[in-house]
Every structure is written in structure tokens, then in C-alpha cells.
Design a protein around this motif. Structure first.
Motif, PDB file in Angstrom:
ATOM      1  N   SER A 165       0.842  -1.186   0.000  1.00 18.08           N
ATOM      2  CA  SER A 165       0.000   0.000   0.000  1.00 18.08           C
ATOM      3  C   SER A 165       0.882   1.243   0.000  1.00 18.08           C
ATOM      4  O   SER A 165       1.920   1.275   0.662  1.00 18.08           O
ATOM      5  CB  SER A 165      -0.872   0.008   1.249  1.00 18.08           C
ATOM      6  OG  SER A 165      -1.439   1.291   1.426  1.00 18.08           O
ATOM      7  N   ASP A 166       0.477   2.268  -0.749  1.00 16.20           N
ATOM      8  CA  ASP A 166       1.265   3.506  -0.728  1.00 16.20           C
ATOM      9  C   ASP A 166       0.688   4.504   0.274  1.00 16.20           C
ATOM     10  O   ASP A 166       1.075   5.663   0.311  1.00 16.20           O
ATOM     11  CB  ASP A 166       1.358   4.128  -2.130  1.00 16.20           C
ATOM     12  CG  ASP A 166       0.010   4.600  -2.644  1.00 16.20           C
ATOM     13  OD1 ASP A 166      -1.014   4.232  -2.023  1.00 16.20           O
ATOM     14  OD2 ASP A 166      -0.028   5.318  -3.649  1.00 16.20           O
ATOM     15  N   VAL A 167      -0.246   4.033   1.097  1.00 16.77           N
ATOM     16  CA  VAL A 167      -0.831   4.896   2.126  1.00 16.77           C
ATOM     17  C   VAL A 167       0.138   4.965   3.312  1.00 16.77           C
ATOM     18  O   VAL A 167       0.502   3.940   3.881  1.00 16.77           O
ATOM     19  CB  VAL A 167      -2.194   4.345   2.588  1.00 16.77           C
ATOM     20  CG1 VAL A 167      -2.727   5.142   3.758  1.00 16.77           C
ATOM     21  CG2 VAL A 167      -3.181   4.342   1.433  1.00 16.77           C
ATOM     22  N   THR A 168       0.577   6.167   3.634  1.00 16.33           N
ATOM     23  CA  THR A 168       1.465   6.360   4.771  1.00 16.33           C
ATOM     24  C   THR A 168       1.007   7.587   5.547  1.00 16.33           C
ATOM     25  O   THR A 168       0.103   8.296   5.105  1.00 16.33           O
ATOM     26  CB  THR A 168       2.917   6.611   4.307  1.00 16.33           C
ATOM     27  OG1 THR A 168       2.917   7.775   3.471  1.00 16.33           O
ATOM     28  CG2 THR A 168       3.473   5.432   3.546  1.00 16.33           C
ATOM     29  N   ALA A 169       1.661   7.835   6.671  1.00 17.91           N
ATOM     30  CA  ALA A 169       1.310   9.010   7.465  1.00 17.91           C
ATOM     31  C   ALA A 169       1.557  10.289   6.657  1.00 17.91           C
ATOM     32  O   ALA A 169       0.823  11.266   6.770  1.00 17.91           O
ATOM     33  CB  ALA A 169       2.119   9.033   8.760  1.00 17.91           C
TER      34      ALA A 169
END
Lengths: 429, 260
Positions: free
Chosen positions: B242-246
Motif C-alpha cells: 500500500s502507498d498509504v502512509t502518514a
């Protein structure tokens, strides 16, 4: 002779008996507990191995973060990383081994033309069926299949009629089985097999093929004969937009060729067409290839990177000659900064350039990471597809591989030669 | 005078010692047997639970959603079926995955393509997976638990198709939460495909490229019928790809916020 008292030592015997049974009971209890512990540790080892393999992928991401999208070379960090699995990265008790492969060094089964598929270890049925699977229409080829065929299977489904998402999607295509995908094939359409691996075995489809390979095209500043386009980072001018002959002759292209190029504007969408212009000299061709683009697109799928491709992959290109493929492989150490450099390769003439240049690139934006994590006796092998951009590298797909001996299938040596300790094993201190 | 036999005192002492030893041994033996029995039962119960977690984990780790905004063949949908009391947190998870995997029999089989299809069903490519307490098909009487539906190849219809089986009959409730980079979302949806059957769908669907992202992690919380009341199990599956990060979170829209 004095008769010994038969009762003396009785207490000792009793004691020994009691102690023996005590020991037996303790042993039973311990072994039960050991089985339990082993079951638990096997389970955690499998998880740890997976985490190690994922760490390997993270290592690859970090290495590819600064990789250029306009040029690959065998001196790049990613190429050296892990020394083809020979380095063992140690993290505490566990470890991983990695290798990064340029996806553009492989044959893209989504874009490879039929003539190229004919050269691969595939049967006629597989070639026809793959072409039917990935292209639209409902009329199957002679040995292929469309919905009519797939709908009549025991467990029916529809033909994809589009690009494959993963290499093992081939298993959904008529004629393909795990053995034909992962093992060398003998009964193939081509009677002239591709060169074999260094160890003498034939390449498998898994070794040769990918479903994702993207490279940039038409970007300026990538070397070449220089002075063209907008310089570093800019786009090379599209040859089809050139209206003045002196824009070409000023770079050294002959007047006759320049006139024909301008007269035929809009037709130059392949190198095959462009380099076929009557009167074309190698020096003209070189300038055209390095200083101009033939497309407005920024990227293309399925081009083969001449800086990283093996001789087998190069020889799969229709009309490629084995001696030229070998010469290209020989020159990969120094590398090709642009496609025009190919004209330095012995025997690379206009005729072969017309046949092959449309298949080639000197860069890649897609890389495949082979990563094997080890923890205890557990192993976990992952293939990750990474895509790079100016913002760094990111994972597009992760696949866990089905075989326990993936390191062998990847062509890695059994033994590692170097340890790279990322984290000391705290339990050994 | 030559001493013969043993004295009464010696006999008594050795008897007492023997009694102590035998008593200790018996108690050790019975407790070992009891431990083994208990352990076997515990392991068996745990084994089923760990297998369940392993299955969910391995399928999720291969979750795949293409980045194409026009693609309707791949998706990641965590939704509420409306059948449970908590109508805001997803109890159904439907997604496409590349990690359905091949088993040893399939890998070593010499069968041809059609026989493989007949014996093992279609293999490879994108598989659609659904975890839900509510079966899509008719499960039959008294059949309950966590259902797993798989369809290879995924057909772009997340509401049905493929094979459905009970993954674990012991599961009584299940919830999925999704990490969006800053907190846990109670639902998740990718653009392009929607579950039309649910009435309380509360998809946190973004438009454009943001709508094709998968969560950074999925938290699975479940209860088992065999557990005492109040016991819940929970585990988190990190989606490495996933490229979802903070730094690059999915913007939360609407009222969904989720337990933080």
C-alpha cells in the motif's frame, strides 16, 4: 563360600526403581511440552521468514529510490545489491537474500508480437491461446480459444481479452499448466531453442517473461550525440513535427533524407519505417534515433533494455542474429547510454536496426525484486514488482512464490559468500 | 555376632521414603497427563484460530487493486452488511488478490490444462475473495460461522460467484478496520465498483487516483462461540504494497472516522 544375604541392597533397588519412574515421567512431560513449543516456534518462524522477505523488499525500495528513470547500467546500486543472492543480510537470528532484476530485461507477454512468442519455449496451442486471451474479438485462432472454449470447461469462465495482471495468470490460458510455466519445456513450436542458462539448463517461461515492463521514451538529456531537444530532462522533438529541413541538416542529416522525412511527416511512428527511407546512412540513423523521438508518449510497455537483457531474451527478438545478441551482451559492462550506441556494435547495420530498434530501450521504470527470508527452518520467497519515478520507488504487486527451492530457480548459489549484518543477534551476546 | 537382615528402624525409614517418593511420582504423573490433555484441547482450539488468521493474512497480503481509474475488475471493499448490531464498522471484506496460491499437487501435476481445470478448478491470476458471516448462496440449515468465497478468475462482480465454504464455524462476529495513514476507517472502498446489495453501505470512496488505493493495514477483530463471553481476538495485517502512509494518507471524507 559365604552365602550372601539376598536381601541386602533391597532399598537401593527400590530407590533406583522409583528414580527411574520419576525420570520417565519428567521426560514424558518435557517431550510433550517440546512438541508444543516446536509447533509454536514453527509457526512464528514462518511469520518471521515472511517478515524477513519483506525486509528484503524494503531494502530494494531504499536502493531503487535514487535510481534514474532515464538510464540503467550494470554499475547501478540496484544491479549490485545482494550480489545475485550471494550476500546474506543478517537481522538478529534471521536473514534475507535479495536480487533486483530489471523487468525490462525480460519479455513482456502482454506486448510481445507473435513472431517473438514463436521463439519462446511455447507450443503452437499456447501461442495461439495467449494471443486470443490478451486481444479482443470472439474469433479464436486455429489452436487458440475464446469464450466458446473457456465457457465449456468443467469450471467455466470468460477469456480476459486484455492484458495479463500477473505471470501466473497464464495458468488460466488454454494449454498452460504450472509445469509449462515453471519447468523447462522441450516440446515447443520453435525448433531452434534459445540459448540456455549458464548452468546449461533451458530457461523457463518464469525466467524469461514478465507482464509488466515500462520504460521512458523520448526523454532528452540521456546522452546520445548531444545537443538535441531541450537538454537535460526535456523532451526530444517528435520527428513528425519537424517542418524545416535545416532543423535536420544542421544536425548532420543528409539533405535528401531530410526532405523525405519532412515529406512523409506523420508516418514515422516506427524506426522500421523511419530508417527505411531511401538514402539513409548509418550516421543519419544515429542522429535520428538519439536526437528525435517518434512518439509523443512519455513511456512505453514491453521494450527490452539492452543494458540488462540476457542473450536468450535478445535472441527472442524477431530477426535478431545470435552474434549481434552476444556482442550486445559483451558491451553491457560498459553500457549503452542511448540506442544510437548500438551502431558501435560490430555487425549492427541499418537492416538489423530497422528490424530491432522498435523493441529496444536503454532504461527501465519497473524492477522485480526476488527476496527470500529465512528464520529457523522456515523460508519465504517473494517476488515484488517495483515501479520507480522521481518520487522514489513503490511496490505495485507482491506475489509469494510456490516453490521451496526458489533460490535455485533464481539461479542463486546454494551458499552465501558474504554476511551483511544489519542487526546483531542479541541472543548470542 | 554377624548382623542379619535390617532393623525395624531401617525398614520404617525406607518405607516412609518410598511412600513420599511414590506419592510425588503419582502426583507428577497425573499432572503431566492432565497437562497433556488440556494442552491438546488448547492446541486444537488455537490451531483452528491460528489457521483462520493465517488464511486471512495470506490472502490480504496479496491484495491487488490496479491503479487504473477505469478498471472495474479489481477492488477492495470493506463494508457493513447491515446484518449485525454495529452497522457502522465493516463486517464484510471483498477484495481481489494475487496470492490465492498453488498447492503441491497442482505444482507437480502432469495433467493437461483441461484436466487441471476439472481436478483443481481454475488457477492463477486475480482471484476475488470475500470474508463474511453472511453467505452469498444458501448455506443450508444451521450452517454458520465465517464464510470464505473465492472466485478465480475474478469476474468484476463483487456480489457473487465462485466457491463458498465455511472457513471457521466457530466465528460469531467479525469486524474489519482500515488504516488510512492517520487513523482507522470503519469501512473502505475503491472507486469503480460498489456493492449494490447492501443498504447501509458507507464507503469511504475517493475519486480519481486516491480511489484506487488500498489501506496501509487491516485490523481484524473477531469473537468465537467457544470462548467465554467478553473474549475478543484481534490481529493486524500490514499491506506492505500500500502507498498509504502518514505522509501520504487517504483523505477522510463524510462522517466516517472510526475508532482511533
Amino acid at each position: 563360600m559365604i552365602r550372601r544375604n539376598s536381601r541386602s541392597g533391597g532399598a537401593l533397588l527400590i530407590t533406583i526403581g522409583v528414580v527411574a519412574s520419576l525420570v520417565a515421567i519428567v521426560l514424558t512431560a518435557t517431550s510433550t511440552e517440546q512438541v508444543t513449543l516446536r509447533a509454536i516456534s514453527n509457526r512464528t518462524a514462518a511469520r518471521r521468514a515472511r517478515m524477513m522477505a519483506e525486509s528484503g523488499i524494503q531494502q530494494a525500495i531504499a536502493t531503487l529510490a535514487s535510481q534514474s528513470t532515464s538510464q540503467t547500467t550494470q554499475q547501478d546500486d540496484w544491479y549490485q545489491l545482494g550480489q545475485t543472492g550471494a550476500t546474506r543480510y543478517v537481522v538478529g537470528r534471521d536473514s534475507f537474500r535479495i536480487q533486483i532484476v530489471d523487468a525490462a530485461s525480460l519479455i513482456n507477454v502482454n506486448t510481445a508480437p507473435e513472431a517473438q512468442l514463436d521463439r519462446l519455449p511455447l507450443t503452437q496451442e499456447q501461442i495461439d491461446s495467449l494471443l486470443d486471451w490478451r486481444t479482443g474479438g470472439e474469433t479464436p485462432r486455429a489452436d487458440g480459444g475464446k469464450d466458446d472454449y473457456y465457457n465449456n470447461l468443467s469450471t467455466p469462465y470468460n477469456a480476459k481479452l486484455g492484458a495479463l495482471t500477473s505471470l501466473d495468470e497464464l495458468l488460466l490460458v488454454k494449454g498452460f499448466t504450472p509445469k509449462t510455466l515453471y519447468e523447462p519445456q522441450t516440446d515447443t513450436f520453435s525448433t531452434d531453442p534459445l540459448p540456455s542458462k549458464a548452468d546449461g539448463t533451458q530457461y523457463t517461461l518464469y525466467d524469461l517473461c514478465t507482464v509488466d515492463s515500462v520504460s521512458s521514451i523520448g526523454a532528452g538529456g540521456g546522452g546520445g550525440t548531444g545537443g538535441a531537444g531541450g537538454g537535460g530532462g526535456g523532451r526530444l522533438p517528435n520527428i513528425n513535427t519537424i517542418t524545416q529541413a535545416n532543423q535536420l541538416t544542421s544536425r548532420g542529416i543528409s539533405a535528401a533524407v531530410a526532405t523525405r522525412i519532412i515529406a512523409g511527416r506523420g508516418r514515422w511512428t516506427t524506426y522500421n519505417a523511419l530508417l527505411g527511407i531511401p538514402g539513409m546512412r548509418i550516421q543519419d540513423a544515429r542522429i535520428l534515433v538519439d536526437d528525435f523521438s517518434i512518439s509523443n508518449a512519455a513511456t512505453a510497455s514491453g521494450k527490452i533494455d539492452i543494458n540488462t537483457a540476457s542473450d536468450a531474451v535478445l535472441e527472442s527478438i524477431p530477426n535478431m542474429q545470435p552474434d549481434i545478441a552476444n556482442a550486445i551482451v559483451t558491451q553491457q559492462g560498459t553500457g549503452f547510454t542511448s540506442l544510437g550506441d548500438l551502431f558501435n556494435v560490430a555487425g549492427f547495420q541499418l537492416a538489423i536496426a530497422r528490424e530491432t530498434l522498435d523493441s529496444f530501450t536503454t532504461n527501465s521504470q519497473t524492477f522485480i525484486v526476488h527476496s527470500m527470508g529465512s528464520a529457523g527452518d522456515a523460508r519465504c520467497s517473494l517476488d515484488a514488482l517495483l515501479s520507480i519515478s522521481a518520487n522514489g520507488a513503490k511496490i505495485l504487486k507482491i506475489t509469494q512464490l510456490p516453490y521451496a527451492d526458489m533460490s535455485k530457480r533464481w539461479g542463486w548459489d546454494d551458499q552465501t559468500t558474504t554476511d551483511n549484518v544489519l542487526l546483531e543477534d542479541a541472543t548470542q551476546q | 555376632m554377624k548382623r542379619r537382615g535390617i532393623t525395624v528402624l531401617e525398614l520404617i525409614v525406607s518405607l516412609v521414603m518410598s511412600v513420599f517418593l511414590v506419592a510425588a511420582a503419582t502426583s507428577a504423573y497425573t499432572s503431566a497427563i492432565a497437562f497433556e490433555k488440556h494442552n491438546a484441547a488448547y492446541l486444537e482450539a488455537n490451531e483452528a484460530r491460528l489457521n483462520l488468521e493465517r488464511k486471512i493474512r495470506s490472502l490480504l497480503e496479496g491484495a491487488y487493486v490496479s491503479s487504473s481509474t477505469t478498471d472495474t475488475m479489481t477492488y477492495f471493499l470493506g463494508e457493513t452488511s447491515g446484518s449485525t448490531a454495529d452497522a457502522t464498522t465493516a463486517d464484510t471484506l471483498i477484495f481481489t488478490t494475487l496470492s490465492a496460491g498453488l498447492n503441491d499437487n497442482e505444482l507437480t501435476s502432469d495433467d493437461d490444462f483441461e484436466t487441471m481445470n476439472q481436478t483443481y478448478g481454475p488457477q492463477g491470476g486475480v482471484t476475488e475473495v470475500e470474508f463474511s458471516l453472511t453467505p452469498v448462496g444458501d448455506a443450508g440449515q444451521d450452517k454458520q460461522g465465517l464464510f470464505l468465497r473465492t472466485q478465480t478468475p475474478g469476474d468484476g462482480d463483487p456480489t457473487q460467484g465462485g466457491f463458498e465454504k465455511i472457513l471457521d464455524p466457530d466465528v460469531r462476529s467479525i469486524q474489519f478496520q482500515f488504516y488510512n495513514g492517520t487513523g482507522w476507517d470503519p469501512t473502505w472502498g475503491t472507486s469503480g465498483v460498489n456493492l449494490q446489495t447492501t443498504t447501509t453501505t458507507q464507503n469511504n470512496v475517493q475519486t480519481g487516483q486516491d480511489g484506487r488505493r488500498i489501506p496501509a493495514a487491516v485490523q481484524v477483530t473477531y469473537t468465537l462461540a467457544s470462548d467465554p463471553d467478553g473474549v475478543t481476538h484481534s490481529f493486524i495485517v500490514q499491506l506492505l504494497h500500500s502507498d498509504v502512509t502518514a505522509e501520504n494518507p487517504v483523505a477522510v471524507t463524510g462522517t466516517v472516522g472510526g475508532a482511533q
